[in-house]
Design a protein around this motif. Structure first.
Motif, PDB file in Angstrom:
ATOM      1  N   GLY A   1      75.655  35.870  34.197  1.00  0.00           N
ATOM      2  CA  GLY A   1      74.651  36.917  34.032  1.00  0.00           C
ATOM      3  C   GLY A   1      73.486  36.483  33.169  1.00  0.00           C
ATOM      4  N   THR A   2      73.771  35.666  32.157  1.00  0.00           N
ATOM      5  CA  THR A   2      72.702  35.171  31.276  1.00  0.00           C
ATOM      6  C   THR A   2      71.745  34.273  32.044  1.00  0.00           C
ATOM      7  OG1 THR A   2      74.170  35.249  29.350  1.00  0.00           O
ATOM      8  CG2 THR A   2      72.217  33.856  29.178  1.00  0.00           C
ATOM      9  N   LEU A   3      72.298  33.356  32.848  1.00  0.00           N
ATOM     10  CA  LEU A   3      71.451  32.458  33.639  1.00  0.00           C
ATOM     11  C   LEU A   3      70.617  33.251  34.651  1.00  0.00           C
ATOM     12  CD1 LEU A   3      70.589  29.584  34.397  1.00  0.00           C
ATOM     13  CD2 LEU A   3      72.528  29.472  35.954  1.00  0.00           C
ATOM     14  N   MET A   4      71.255  34.199  35.326  1.00  0.00           N
ATOM     15  CA  MET A   4      70.540  34.990  36.329  1.00  0.00           C
ATOM     16  C   MET A   4      69.441  35.844  35.703  1.00  0.00           C
ATOM     17  SD  MET A   4      73.427  36.185  39.075  1.00  0.00           S
ATOM     18  CE  MET A   4      74.152  35.003  40.222  1.00  0.00           C
ATOM     19  N   SER A   5      69.723  36.416  34.539  1.00  0.00           N
ATOM     20  CA  SER A   5      68.718  37.237  33.864  1.00  0.00           C
ATOM     21  C   SER A   5      67.520  36.403  33.434  1.00  0.00           C
ATOM     22  CB  SER A   5      69.337  37.942  32.650  1.00  0.00           C
ATOM     23  OG  SER A   5      70.318  38.874  33.057  1.00  0.00           O
ATOM     24  N   GLU A   6      67.801  35.190  32.941  1.00  0.00           N
ATOM     25  CA  GLU A   6      66.714  34.294  32.557  1.00  0.00           C
ATOM     26  C   GLU A   6      65.818  33.969  33.748  1.00  0.00           C
ATOM     27  OE1 GLU A   6      65.674  32.722  29.541  1.00  0.00           O
ATOM     28  OE2 GLU A   6      66.842  34.416  28.817  1.00  0.00           O
ATOM     29  N   MET A   7      66.435  33.777  34.906  1.00  0.00           N
ATOM     30  CA  MET A   7      65.663  33.494  36.116  1.00  0.00           C
ATOM     31  C   MET A   7      64.791  34.693  36.499  1.00  0.00           C
ATOM     32  SD  MET A   7      68.615  31.563  38.369  1.00  0.00           S
ATOM     33  CE  MET A   7      67.552  31.388  39.834  1.00  0.00           C
TER      34      MET A   7
ATOM     35  N   ARG B   1      65.230  39.742  45.870  1.00  0.00           N
ATOM     36  CA  ARG B   1      63.956  39.450  46.551  1.00  0.00           C
ATOM     37  C   ARG B   1      63.703  37.942  46.580  1.00  0.00           C
ATOM     38  NH1 ARG B   1      58.055  42.281  45.421  1.00  0.00           N
ATOM     39  NH2 ARG B   1      56.938  41.181  47.069  1.00  0.00           N
ATOM     40  N   MET B   2      63.975  37.269  45.449  1.00  0.00           N
ATOM     41  CA  MET B   2      63.782  35.822  45.361  1.00  0.00           C
ATOM     42  C   MET B   2      64.697  35.092  46.332  1.00  0.00           C
ATOM     43  SD  MET B   2      64.732  33.232  42.226  1.00  0.00           S
ATOM     44  CE  MET B   2      63.979  34.221  40.948  1.00  0.00           C
TER      45      MET B   2
ATOM     46  N   SER C   1      61.539  26.496  44.363  1.00  0.00           N
ATOM     47  CA  SER C   1      62.872  26.621  44.948  1.00  0.00           C
ATOM     48  C   SER C   1      63.817  27.293  43.955  1.00  0.00           C
ATOM     49  CB  SER C   1      63.426  25.248  45.333  1.00  0.00           C
ATOM     50  OG  SER C   1      63.723  24.481  44.179  1.00  0.00           O
ATOM     51  N   VAL C   2      64.787  28.025  44.483  1.00  0.00           N
ATOM     52  CA  VAL C   2      65.764  28.696  43.627  1.00  0.00           C
ATOM     53  C   VAL C   2      66.564  27.666  42.836  1.00  0.00           C
ATOM     54  CG1 VAL C   2      67.806  30.184  43.582  1.00  0.00           C
ATOM     55  CG2 VAL C   2      65.929  30.694  45.156  1.00  0.00           C
ATOM     56  N   ASP C   3      66.919  26.568  43.477  1.00  0.00           N
ATOM     57  CA  ASP C   3      67.685  25.512  42.819  1.00  0.00           C
ATOM     58  C   ASP C   3      66.941  24.980  41.602  1.00  0.00           C
ATOM     59  OD1 ASP C   3      69.955  23.487  42.901  1.00  0.00           O
ATOM     60  OD2 ASP C   3      68.236  22.149  43.024  1.00  0.00           O
ATOM     61  N   ASN C   4      65.645  24.729  41.748  1.00  0.00           N
ATOM     62  CA  ASN C   4      64.832  24.214  40.650  1.00  0.00           C
ATOM     63  C   ASN C   4      64.704  25.242  39.532  1.00  0.00           C
ATOM     64  OD1 ASN C   4      61.526  23.691  39.746  1.00  0.00           O
ATOM     65  ND2 ASN C   4      63.014  22.046  39.549  1.00  0.00           N
ATOM     66  N   MET C   5      64.525  26.512  39.910  1.00  0.00           N
ATOM     67  CA  MET C   5      64.426  27.574  38.905  1.00  0.00           C
ATOM     68  C   MET C   5      65.715  27.684  38.094  1.00  0.00           C
ATOM     69  SD  MET C   5      62.561  30.604  41.064  1.00  0.00           S
ATOM     70  CE  MET C   5      61.114  30.282  42.074  1.00  0.00           C
ATOM     71  N   ALA C   6      66.851  27.629  38.802  1.00  0.00           N
ATOM     72  CA  ALA C   6      68.146  27.729  38.127  1.00  0.00           C
ATOM     73  C   ALA C   6      68.350  26.557  37.173  1.00  0.00           C
ATOM     74  CB  ALA C   6      69.271  27.785  39.154  1.00  0.00           C
ATOM     75  N   LYS C   7      67.961  25.363  37.590  1.00  0.00           N
ATOM     76  CA  LYS C   7      68.110  24.177  36.744  1.00  0.00           C
ATOM     77  C   LYS C   7      67.223  24.265  35.504  1.00  0.00           C
ATOM     78  CE  LYS C   7      69.541  20.907  40.336  1.00  0.00           C
ATOM     79  NZ  LYS C   7      69.125  19.765  41.194  1.00  0.00           N
ATOM     80  N   MET C   8      66.006  24.787  35.680  1.00  0.00           N
ATOM     81  CA  MET C   8      65.102  24.940  34.542  1.00  0.00           C
ATOM     82  C   MET C   8      65.661  25.944  33.538  1.00  0.00           C
ATOM     83  SD  MET C   8      61.362  24.914  36.413  1.00  0.00           S
ATOM     84  CE  MET C   8      60.450  25.190  34.886  1.00  0.00           C
TER      85      MET C   8
END
Length: 300
Positions: free
Chosen positions: A100-106, A68-69, A120-127
């Motif tokens: 999977g760990t990074l995606m689950s955290e997001m 969805r994101m 933004s997805v990029d910013n969320m992933a970096k955080m």
């Protein structure tokens, strides 16, 4: 039904990509719950969500949130869900974090991202990546930021911890970073004042509780973060000079190659002329050799 047709189509496409039928069914169910209606769930969304879940070990529920994101970001980024998935995957792998760990955290920290990220997805992933590299989950980073922004309570806990530890803590810079939405940086600033895992291990139970309260964490979470920080420091001490030498040499030889290219570009005319002259010389030598051989064997 339309959903049944979409599931069947996604299932066939998924099998070609190595995605199980079971993962496709679970993805469809989770997406219906996440989207709130059957009509909002497309074949492509089911396929994307099943791929994320089956390939990276993400739960169907979290994969649905990510789909969805990522789908919602298409208009702003021009990237498909598959392309965004690949971007997050690349970011995780270059940071030595399980995808999977990074995606689950997001997926599990949407509320925190809504408060502190630019959306933004990029910013969320970096955080999320920054939090994991600190040895913290995104929820723990959120706790630190929320604690810092409770100014009165945070300052009281900071002063109490300072008294018990026998040294002054100062989270003013951390509060400023949290106010700016830089939650991972704020967390790093807080952890940096704890003295490291060696100092933590020397604390008595009251000091540990006070330090954790000042940071806005549970004692176990603070300990885990300080241990991760120590491991990173040891890694840098062990391999930092090696990578520094590699980078230095790469820069040196890259500079030499660049100088050579620049010289070639600036003297292209002369080099071409030299090449032509050399070609003429080689041609003359070739003709001379043929003539000599002709004389030797009496060939005109």
């Amino acid at each position: 039904s339309t959903l049944g047709t979409n599931i069947a189509s996604a299932g066939v496409s998924g099998l070609m990509m190595g995605v199980s039928i079971e993962a496709t069914k679970k993805a469809a169910t989770a997406l219906v719950t996440e989207m709130g209606s059957l009509g909002s769930v497309t074949t492509q969304m089911i396929q994307d969500s099943a791929y994320i879940s089956d390939n990276f070990g993400v739960s169907a529920e979290n994969a649905a949130k990510l789909t969805r994101m990522f789908k919602g970001a298409e208009a702003a980024t021009g990237k498909t869900t598959a392309e965004t998935t690949q971007m997050v995957k690349d970011m995780a792998e270059t940071s030595n974090i399980p995808v999977g760990t990074l995606m689950s955290e997001m997926a599990e920290n949407m509320e925190h991202f809504a408060k502190y990220s630019d959306g933004s997805v990029d910013n969320m992933a970096k955080m999320a990546k920054s939090a994991l590299k600190l040895g913290l989950s995104m929820s723990s980073v959120a706790k630190i930021s929320d604690n810092l922004l409770d100014i009165e309570g945070s300052m009281a806990a900071e002063m109490e911890a300072s008294v018990l530890l026998g040294r002054q803590l100062d989270f003013s810079r951390a509060r400023e970073l949290a106010w700016q939405g830089k939650s991972a940086e704020a967390a790093k600033e807080v952890l940096g004042q704890m003295g490291g895992i060696a100092a933590f291990n020397k604390m008595n139970v009251y000091q540990r509780e006070a330090a954790a309260a000042a940071a806005g964490l549970e004692v176990s979470d603070l300990q885990k973060a300080l241990q991760a920080q120590e491991s990173q420091n040891e890694h840098m001490e062990k391999y930092g000079s090696y990578w520094g030498d590699v980078i230095s040499k790469a820069t040196k030889y890259g500079s030499i190659a660049m100088d050579g290219a620049t010289y070639a570009a600036e003297n292209a005319h002369n080099i071409a002329a030299m090449g032509g002259a050399m070609s003429n010389v080689l041609g003359w030598i070739g003709k001379t050799n043929i003539a000599e051989k002709g004389k030797k064997y009496n060939i005109e």
